[in-house]
Enzyme design. Structure first.
Site, PDB file in Angstrom:
ATOM      1  N   CYS A  30       0.037   3.817   2.696  1.00  0.00           N
ATOM      2  CA  CYS A  30       0.476   3.288   4.001  1.00  0.00           C
ATOM      3  C   CYS A  30       1.964   3.585   4.211  1.00  0.00           C
ATOM      4  CB  CYS A  30       0.259   1.782   4.086  1.00  0.00           C
ATOM      5  SG  CYS A  30      -1.450   1.257   3.955  1.00  0.00           S
ATOM      6  N   CYS A  64       0.830  -1.213   0.000  1.00  0.00           N
ATOM      7  CA  CYS A  64       0.000   0.000   0.000  1.00  0.00           C
ATOM      8  C   CYS A  64       0.866   1.265   0.000  1.00  0.00           C
ATOM      9  CB  CYS A  64      -0.908  -0.051   1.236  1.00  0.00           C
ATOM     10  SG  CYS A  64      -1.784   1.478   1.597  1.00  0.00           S
TER      11      CYS A  64
END
Length: 108
Positions: free
Chosen positions: A35, A32
């Site tokens: 993230c 991600c």
């Protein structure tokens, strides 16, 4: 050393639910992009709240049973727990200022 501790499904109860301090859980995954962008922000902000707020991260790919219990459908998701209860949730990438605002507006 990072103030943000990696936790697991197995340790969630002790690390989060039973914590005496408020806890920010960062639900994330290795693949991600947002993230990865959020990680250094969370680590920097964690230094500001040493002994006031506990910061942990849970990899959703390696720990699939906890995220659905708290309605995590997108990542990154930050959930603030206090006294074993969900106090607030924030989904998506935050700036440092927004993260500080999120914490300050939901903790004592």
């Amino acid at each position: 050393m990072s103030q943000v501790q990696a936790i697991s499904d197995a340790s969630f109860e002790n690390d989060v639910i039973k914590s005496k301090l408020p806890v920010i859980v960062d639900f994330w995954a290795q693949w991600c992009g947002p993230c990865k962008a959020l990680t250094p922000i969370v680590e920097e902000v964690a230094l500001k709240y040493v002994d006031k707020v506990k910061f942990v991260k849970l990899n959703v790919d390696q720990n699939p049973s906890t995220p659905p219990k708290f309605g995590v459908r997108g990542i990154p998701t930050l959930i603030l727990f206090q006294d074993g209860q969900v106090k607030a949730t924030q989904v998506g990438l935050l700036s440092k200022a927004d993260l500080i605002q999120f914490i300050d507006s939901h903790t004592c």
